[in-house]
Scaffold this motif. Structure first.
Motif, PDB file in Angstrom:
ATOM      1  N   SER A  67       0.841  -1.214   0.000  1.00  0.00           N
ATOM      2  CA  SER A  67       0.000   0.000   0.000  1.00  0.00           C
ATOM      3  C   SER A  67       0.868   1.253   0.000  1.00  0.00           C
ATOM      4  O   SER A  67       0.603   2.217  -0.716  1.00  0.00           O
ATOM      5  N   ASN A  68       1.917   1.212   0.819  1.00  0.00           N
ATOM      6  CA  ASN A  68       2.781   2.379   0.918  1.00  0.00           C
ATOM      7  C   ASN A  68       3.603   2.602  -0.339  1.00  0.00           C
ATOM      8  O   ASN A  68       3.858   3.741  -0.727  1.00  0.00           O
ATOM      9  N   LEU A  69       4.012   1.497  -0.963  1.00  0.00           N
ATOM     10  CA  LEU A  69       4.742   1.629  -2.220  1.00  0.00           C
ATOM     11  C   LEU A  69       3.853   2.285  -3.278  1.00  0.00           C
ATOM     12  O   LEU A  69       4.255   3.222  -3.960  1.00  0.00           O
ATOM     13  N   VAL A  70       2.624   1.793  -3.384  1.00  0.00           N
ATOM     14  CA  VAL A  70       1.689   2.350  -4.374  1.00  0.00           C
ATOM     15  C   VAL A  70       1.435   3.829  -4.080  1.00  0.00           C
ATOM     16  O   VAL A  70       1.489   4.675  -4.971  1.00  0.00           O
ATOM     17  N   ALA A  71       1.183   4.131  -2.807  1.00  0.00           N
ATOM     18  CA  ALA A  71       0.862   5.512  -2.437  1.00  0.00           C
ATOM     19  C   ALA A  71       2.009   6.453  -2.786  1.00  0.00           C
ATOM     20  O   ALA A  71       1.802   7.532  -3.344  1.00  0.00           O
ATOM     21  N   THR A  72       3.240   6.038  -2.451  1.00  0.00           N
ATOM     22  CA  THR A  72       4.391   6.899  -2.731  1.00  0.00           C
ATOM     23  C   THR A  72       4.518   7.141  -4.230  1.00  0.00           C
ATOM     24  O   THR A  72       4.719   8.273  -4.681  1.00  0.00           O
ATOM     25  N   CYS A  73       4.376   6.069  -4.968  1.00  0.00           N
ATOM     26  CA  CYS A  73       4.560   6.141  -6.405  1.00  0.00           C
ATOM     27  C   CYS A  73       3.448   6.940  -7.087  1.00  0.00           C
ATOM     28  O   CYS A  73       3.672   7.675  -8.034  1.00  0.00           O
ATOM     29  N   PHE A  97      -8.199   1.622   0.994  1.00  0.00           N
ATOM     30  CA  PHE A  97      -7.081   2.560   1.036  1.00  0.00           C
ATOM     31  C   PHE A  97      -6.342   2.566  -0.307  1.00  0.00           C
ATOM     32  O   PHE A  97      -6.007   3.620  -0.846  1.00  0.00           O
ATOM     33  N   ASP A  98      -6.099   1.381  -0.867  1.00  0.00           N
ATOM     34  CA  ASP A  98      -5.372   1.274  -2.129  1.00  0.00           C
ATOM     35  C   ASP A  98      -6.171   1.885  -3.284  1.00  0.00           C
ATOM     36  O   ASP A  98      -5.632   2.589  -4.130  1.00  0.00           O
ATOM     37  N   ASN A 100      -8.449   4.181  -2.996  1.00  0.00           N
ATOM     38  CA  ASN A 100      -8.474   5.631  -2.792  1.00  0.00           C
ATOM     39  C   ASN A 100      -7.191   6.255  -3.333  1.00  0.00           C
ATOM     40  O   ASN A 100      -7.219   7.296  -3.996  1.00  0.00           O
ATOM     41  N   THR A 101      -6.073   5.604  -3.032  1.00  0.00           N
ATOM     42  CA  THR A 101      -4.783   6.107  -3.502  1.00  0.00           C
ATOM     43  C   THR A 101      -4.743   6.155  -5.028  1.00  0.00           C
ATOM     44  O   THR A 101      -4.341   7.155  -5.618  1.00  0.00           O
ATOM     45  N   MET A 102      -5.175   5.065  -5.653  1.00  0.00           N
ATOM     46  CA  MET A 102      -5.109   4.988  -7.109  1.00  0.00           C
ATOM     47  C   MET A 102      -6.061   5.992  -7.770  1.00  0.00           C
ATOM     48  O   MET A 102      -5.729   6.616  -8.769  1.00  0.00           O
ATOM     49  N   ILE A 103      -7.245   6.146  -7.180  1.00  0.00           N
ATOM     50  CA  ILE A 103      -8.215   7.103  -7.738  1.00  0.00           C
ATOM     51  C   ILE A 103      -7.643   8.514  -7.630  1.00  0.00           C
ATOM     52  O   ILE A 103      -7.635   9.288  -8.583  1.00  0.00           O
ATOM     53  N   ARG A 104      -7.105   8.810  -6.478  1.00  0.00           N
ATOM     54  CA  ARG A 104      -6.536  10.141  -6.243  1.00  0.00           C
ATOM     55  C   ARG A 104      -5.379  10.412  -7.197  1.00  0.00           C
ATOM     56  O   ARG A 104      -5.290  11.470  -7.824  1.00  0.00           O
ATOM     57  N   GLY A 105      -4.490   9.429  -7.330  1.00  0.00           N
ATOM     58  CA  GLY A 105      -3.352   9.561  -8.241  1.00  0.00           C
ATOM     59  C   GLY A 105      -3.815   9.779  -9.670  1.00  0.00           C
ATOM     60  O   GLY A 105      -3.278  10.621 -10.389  1.00  0.00           O
TER      61      GLY A 105
END
Length: 605
Positions: A67-73, A97-98, A100-105
């Motif tokens: 999750s943290n790797l994806v979020a950082t990237c 969470f994942d 949300n991160t991908m949508i936001r990115g």
DNA sequence: TTAGGGTTAG
């Protein structure tokens, strides 16, 4: 400065701000150390090395780590959405969470459709969206203008029981506003319990999108009266935009006052909006003062100042500001050149305009757009160089649009060239057959040339097409209220007083030798009727209202939606002299400052 | 366990 990174088997060394960081990987990597390293990454190069070690240490399949790797990237400036996607696709069970991160990115990287697809995938996978999912999904809808999808998502918000979350509500208001559904935005806003500054900004922004300027100002009033939220810069930028469109300098000055009282140092965005507001409200001097005092100027600020000087007819000054911009080392872009070329056009600076048009292409490598050609055709055409303007159109590498042909047609009208005018009209009608104004210009040209058969033909075409003329209106502000007048207007309660004033003005004008230009009235009526129609044009009604409701000697400011007719232009020159008033009129194209019987455009408009 | 939400100029 971010330096190079060397990652050995046992050490991770990063030079950030020239400070070396050294970690003993054997001690720190396999526990929480990797998180520390991840946070210190400053480039994809560094990230990939951490990723490699995560894989090497076998902690990759730990979902928290992934999750943290994806979020950082996905979320850092230097990251890569494609790389984030590849890690995400390897996740067995991505959680909310994942997603949300991908949508936001995706939204941050302008990949709006992908954001919505991810949301659908999330629902299909049975993962429950939370209050963090919706702001970005809704943002994707607003930026796509996807109202239908937005409405469906609004339904999901209810289903999930998240309709009470202030961030979700603000996002809904924004989504509806950007999609032009101001009533829906208002509905969400009205049902909110506690409103934040963002809620007020969003609802004002929603009204800006549909050009409901008066409502914007009313909302600002409501916001201040409620007194729970402190007005912020972002709210006021929207309101300033409303003031510019309404041509309301007094309200604009109030907003400037609120800003000065509440914010110690205005940022460049607000200052640029202030300049834009002042110049569009006819207060060029005030705009210039804000511009001169700015501690930081960017391309936007220079562009508003140059375009502002242009619409006030100060071509030479606009070129001077443009030189300053180049001296500052700011690279010009296509938008600033539109301002520069229009400045030349409004002031009749043909040589300078031609020179700028050349340097734009050959010194700065900017390909001319249809807008630049439009300015050039306008510049040559207004100056009477109709053949040159026509040749320029023929030489264009891109297809000329209706604006270009319209510009040539209107220049032909001013310079009475029916031959080229007919060519322009023919081309214009191929591209746009529904603009009443174009037919009227052509009919007017035929009428001047006494070609009554042709006038009749154009009129028949208008009737066949069932075209209605855009109703012209004039706005005038007195005592902080904006009043709107249309031609022959009798809707106001005070119309009797206004028409009495018009009558009085007519006598004064007659005494001074003004002869109404009835050729502006293309109706098949007698001269007397034509004069009657002419004297009740919206601008004249607004002037009469202004003379009644303002103190002697004070200036009048009028904003029109259409270009001024030549009779209104002459009429206003006389009025400025007879009643000793300075009258500023902003029409669709520019400002006219009338004083002592003359106009700042020197009759060149 | 982690981090994450709205708005702003030509």
């Amino acid at each position: 400065m971010t330096g190079t990174t060397v990652l050995s088997q046992t050490h991770f060394l990063s030079l950030t701000n020239n400070q070396p960081h050294c970690f003993e990987l054997s001690h720190s990597f396999n526990e929480k150390g990797w998180l520390c390293l991840l946070k210190r990454c400053n480039s994809m190069e560094e990230f990939k090395q951490v990723h490699a070690h995560v894989l090497k240490w076998g902690i990759f399949f730990d979902s928290f780590c992934m999750s943290n790797l994806v979020a950082t990237c996905a979320l850092t400036k230097w990251g890569s959405m494609d790389y984030a996607c590849s890690i995400f696709s390897q996740m067995d069970e991505p959680c909310s969470f994942d997603y949300n991160t991908m949508i936001r990115g995706s939204v941050n990287n302008m990949r709006f459709e992908e954001a919505l697809l991810l949301y659908v995938e999330m629902l299909e996978g049975g993962i429950e969206p939370d209050k963090f999912t919706y702001p970005f999904v809704l943002k994707a809808c607003s930026l796509l203008g996807a109202r239908n999808e937005g409405v469906q998502i609004h339904g999901h918000v209810f289903k999930m029981g998240l309709e009470g979350d202030v961030f979700v509500q603000n996002s809904l208001i924004n989504m509806y506003g950007k999609c032009g559904a101001v009533e829906c935005a208002r509905d969400v806003f009205d049902k909110m319990g506690e409103k934040s500054v963002a809620s007020w900004s969003a609802i004002i922004g929603a009204h800006v999108c549909v050009e409901m300027w008066n409502e914007c100002l009313m909302l600002l009033g409501e916001m201040s009266r409620e007194g729970r939220c402190r007005v912020e810069e972002s709210t006021l930028v929207n309101v300033l935009s409303a003031c510019s469109h309404l041509g309301s300098p007094n309200l604009g000055k109030c907003i400037h006052g609120i800003l000065l009282r509440n914010i110690s140092e205005l940022n460049v965005v607000v200052e640029t909006s202030l300049i834009d507001m002042y110049v569009k409200c006819g207060c060029l001097e005030k705009g210039l003062r804000v511009f001169e005092k700015m501690s930081e100027k960017n391309r936007y600020s220079y562009t508003v100042m140059i375009s502002g000087l242009a619409i006030h007819g100060h071509g030479k000054e606009a070129l001077k500001v443009f030189s300053e911009m180049l001296e500052e080392g700011l690279a010009p872009d296509d938008v600033v050149y539109v301002g520069v070329l229009s400045a030349c056009s409004h002031a009749g600076l043909v040589d300078e305009g031609l020179q700028c048009f050349k340097s734009m292409q050959f010194e700065h490598g900017i390909e001319p757009t249809v807008q630049h050609y439009g300015c050039m055709v306008d510049l040559l055409g207004r100056f009477g160089m109709l053949k040159e303007a026509y040749e320029l159109i023929k030489s264009m590498l891109i297809k000329p649009n209706d604006v270009i042909w319209r510009s040539l047609l209107s220049a032909c009208k001013v310079h009475h060239n029916l031959e080229i005018g007919e060519i322009a009209a023919r081309n214009l009608f191929v591209l746009n057959q529904n603009n009443t104004g174009d037919y009227l210009v052509l009919a007017n040209m035929y009428a001047k040339a006494q070609k009554w058969d042709d006038v009749a033909k154009v009129r028949t075409k208008l009737a066949e097409k069932n075209l209605v003329q855009t109703p012209g209106f004039s706005l005038i502000e007195t005592k902080r209220k904006v009043y709107k007048f249309v031609s022959q207007d009798k809707s106001t309660q005070q119309w009797n007083t206004i028409y009495d004033m018009i009558h009085q003005m007519e006598w004064q004008l007659k005494f001074e030798g003004h002869i109404p230009d009835t050729s502006q009235v293309l109706l098949d009526v007698d001269e007397e009727e034509k004069r009657e129609r002419l004297k009740c044009h919206s601008q004249k009604l607004a002037i009469a209202f202004g003379l009644i409701h303002t103190s002697e000697g004070s200036p009048l400011r009028i904003t029109r939606n259409l270009r001024m007719c030549s009779d209104c232009h002459t009429y206003t020159k006389y009025i400025s002299m007879i009643y000793e008033r300075e009258i500023t009129v902003r029409d669709r194209h520019r400002f006219h400052h009338f004083k002592d019987g003359t106009c700042s455009c020197k009759d060149y408009w």
